[in-house]
Design a protein around this motif. Structure first.
Motif, PDB file in Angstrom:
ATOM      1  N   ASN A 138      53.070 -27.700  56.313  1.00 30.16           N
ATOM      2  CA  ASN A 138      54.288 -28.428  56.693  1.00 30.16           C
ATOM      3  C   ASN A 138      53.955 -29.741  57.402  1.00 30.16           C
ATOM      4  OD1 ASN A 138      55.724 -26.354  55.634  1.00 30.16           O
ATOM      5  ND2 ASN A 138      56.233 -25.384  57.593  1.00 30.16           N
ATOM      6  N   ARG A 139      52.892 -29.704  58.216  1.00 28.57           N
ATOM      7  CA  ARG A 139      52.468 -30.925  58.907  1.00 28.57           C
ATOM      8  C   ARG A 139      52.083 -31.994  57.896  1.00 28.57           C
ATOM      9  NH1 ARG A 139      50.126 -28.133  62.887  1.00 28.57           N
ATOM     10  NH2 ARG A 139      48.128 -28.025  61.835  1.00 28.57           N
ATOM     11  N   ALA A 140      51.354 -31.600  56.860  1.00 33.42           N
ATOM     12  CA  ALA A 140      50.947 -32.560  55.812  1.00 33.42           C
ATOM     13  C   ALA A 140      52.181 -33.134  55.127  1.00 33.42           C
ATOM     14  CB  ALA A 140      50.032 -31.874  54.814  1.00 33.42           C
ATOM     15  N   ILE A 200      45.267 -23.764  55.650  1.00 30.66           N
ATOM     16  CA  ILE A 200      44.985 -22.782  56.698  1.00 30.66           C
ATOM     17  C   ILE A 200      46.234 -21.975  57.035  1.00 30.66           C
ATOM     18  CG2 ILE A 200      44.500 -22.583  59.181  1.00 30.66           C
ATOM     19  CD1 ILE A 200      42.338 -24.696  58.787  1.00 30.66           C
ATOM     20  N   SER A 201      47.362 -22.637  57.131  1.00 32.10           N
ATOM     21  CA  SER A 201      48.600 -21.942  57.494  1.00 32.10           C
ATOM     22  C   SER A 201      49.797 -22.712  56.958  1.00 32.10           C
ATOM     23  CB  SER A 201      48.718 -21.843  59.027  1.00 32.10           C
ATOM     24  OG  SER A 201      48.880 -23.143  59.550  1.00 32.10           O
ATOM     25  N   ALA A 240      47.056 -14.267  50.888  1.00 29.85           N
ATOM     26  CA  ALA A 240      47.189 -15.644  51.383  1.00 29.85           C
ATOM     27  C   ALA A 240      48.661 -15.973  51.582  1.00 29.85           C
ATOM     28  CB  ALA A 240      46.574 -16.604  50.372  1.00 29.85           C
ATOM     29  N   TRP A 241      48.953 -16.841  52.541  1.00 30.59           N
ATOM     30  CA  TRP A 241      50.360 -17.183  52.820  1.00 30.59           C
ATOM     31  C   TRP A 241      50.980 -17.920  51.627  1.00 30.59           C
ATOM     32  CZ3 TRP A 241      52.094 -22.154  52.716  1.00 30.59           C
ATOM     33  CH2 TRP A 241      51.134 -23.158  52.790  1.00 30.59           C
ATOM     34  N   THR A 299      42.114 -33.965  44.839  1.00 34.45           N
ATOM     35  CA  THR A 299      42.478 -32.584  45.164  1.00 34.45           C
ATOM     36  C   THR A 299      43.565 -32.477  46.231  1.00 34.45           C
ATOM     37  OG1 THR A 299      40.596 -32.517  46.657  1.00 34.45           O
ATOM     38  CG2 THR A 299      40.268 -31.606  44.447  1.00 34.45           C
ATOM     39  N   TRP A 300      43.955 -33.596  46.810  1.00 39.15           N
ATOM     40  CA  TRP A 300      45.091 -33.576  47.748  1.00 39.15           C
ATOM     41  C   TRP A 300      46.301 -33.012  47.010  1.00 39.15           C
ATOM     42  CZ3 TRP A 300      46.301 -34.265  52.770  1.00 39.15           C
ATOM     43  CH2 TRP A 300      47.662 -34.434  53.075  1.00 39.15           C
ATOM     44  N   PRO A 301      47.109 -32.177  47.624  1.00 34.42           N
ATOM     45  CA  PRO A 301      47.107 -31.745  49.033  1.00 34.42           C
ATOM     46  C   PRO A 301      46.436 -30.390  49.239  1.00 34.42           C
ATOM     47  CG  PRO A 301      49.177 -31.117  48.031  1.00 34.42           C
ATOM     48  CD  PRO A 301      48.348 -31.751  46.935  1.00 34.42           C
ATOM     49  N   PHE A 302      45.669 -29.946  48.234  1.00 32.35           N
ATOM     50  CA  PHE A 302      45.121 -28.585  48.327  1.00 32.35           C
ATOM     51  C   PHE A 302      43.768 -28.588  49.037  1.00 32.35           C
ATOM     52  CE2 PHE A 302      48.051 -28.642  44.667  1.00 32.35           C
ATOM     53  CZ  PHE A 302      49.038 -27.863  45.252  1.00 32.35           C
ATOM     54  N   TRP A 303      43.788 -29.133  50.244  1.00 32.87           N
ATOM     55  CA  TRP A 303      42.594 -29.191  51.080  1.00 32.87           C
ATOM     56  C   TRP A 303      42.611 -27.991  52.015  1.00 32.87           C
ATOM     57  CZ3 TRP A 303      42.698 -34.912  53.268  1.00 32.87           C
ATOM     58  CH2 TRP A 303      42.506 -35.816  52.205  1.00 32.87           C
ATOM     59  N   ASP A 304      41.383 -27.565  52.380  1.00 30.15           N
ATOM     60  CA  ASP A 304      41.212 -26.458  53.320  1.00 30.15           C
ATOM     61  C   ASP A 304      42.135 -26.567  54.525  1.00 30.15           C
ATOM     62  OD1 ASP A 304      39.701 -24.275  53.074  1.00 30.15           O
ATOM     63  OD2 ASP A 304      37.829 -25.162  53.776  1.00 30.15           O
ATOM     64  N   GLY A 305      42.107 -27.737  55.153  1.00 32.98           N
ATOM     65  CA  GLY A 305      42.879 -27.936  56.388  1.00 32.98           C
ATOM     66  C   GLY A 305      44.371 -27.738  56.179  1.00 32.98           C
TER      67      GLY A 305
END
Ligand code: SF4
Ligand code: SF4
Length: 160
Positions: free
Chosen positions: A123-125, A117-118, A13-14, A108-114
């Motif tokens: 970084n967007r979050a 993903i990458s 995983a990244w 559980t934020w910020p460890f959401w699937d979305g």
């Protein structure tokens, strides 16, 4: 014909080296653009008990039904943002008024699937959440346990 498309053998995983997160309690994730905070049946019961109301009263006042699922209602603020119905301004700060019983999605934020993903999604979050890449380190195992959690984790990442 089926092309023998190359597939990477690496499953690393990244975020295998872990990720840092420390909530600053800024309240950004409880407002902004319109969205959904999903809530399960057991969480509706917990929230209703906490607020000393029946589940029917709770649903009428605070929940909306979308395609058979329940989400918390939003209120449009004077700034044009969509605040969670439980977000309030207190002593000059925005705070959750049901923090002890906030839904799993908030816990559980910020460890959401979305977001996982990458690196780009993460970084967007981080553009709206100043807690990303700061403070407490989470291992891959902890990150994935939070991502896959089906009920409230013992030590949520955003705990005070
Ligand atoms: S999770 Fe992020 S956006 Fe939400 S209150 Fe904490 S620091 Fe702010
Ligand atoms: S329930 Fe609380 S933590 Fe969750 S979005 Fe609403 S105000 Fe934020």
């Amino acid at each position: 014909m089926r092309l023998p498309v190359h597939q990477s053998k690496s499953t690393r995983a990244w975020y295998a080296d872990g990720l840092n997160f420390q909530c600053t309690q800024c309240g950004n994730c409880c407002t902004g653009g319109p969205g959904y905070v999903w809530i399960s049946d057991v969480e509706i019961t917990r929230l209703a008990t906490h607020l000393k109301m029946t589940e029917q009263e709770l649903a009428k006042k605070y929940l909306r039904k979308i395609s058979g699922k329940f989400s918390l209602k939003e209120r449009k603020s004077l700034k044009g943002e969509y605040d969670c119905v439980f977000l309030e301004e207190m002593n000059g700060r925005r705070a959750c008024t049901v923090y002890e019983v906030r839904p799993l999605q908030c816990r559980t934020w910020p460890f959401w699937d979305g977001n996982l993903i990458s690196q780009n999604s993460w970084n967007r979050a981080g553009k709206t959440c100043p807690g990303l890449n700061k403070g407490r380190k989470f291992t891959q195992k902890q990150i994935e346990a939070l991502r896959d959690a089906e009920d409230w984790p013992d030590r949520p990442p955003s705990s005070k």
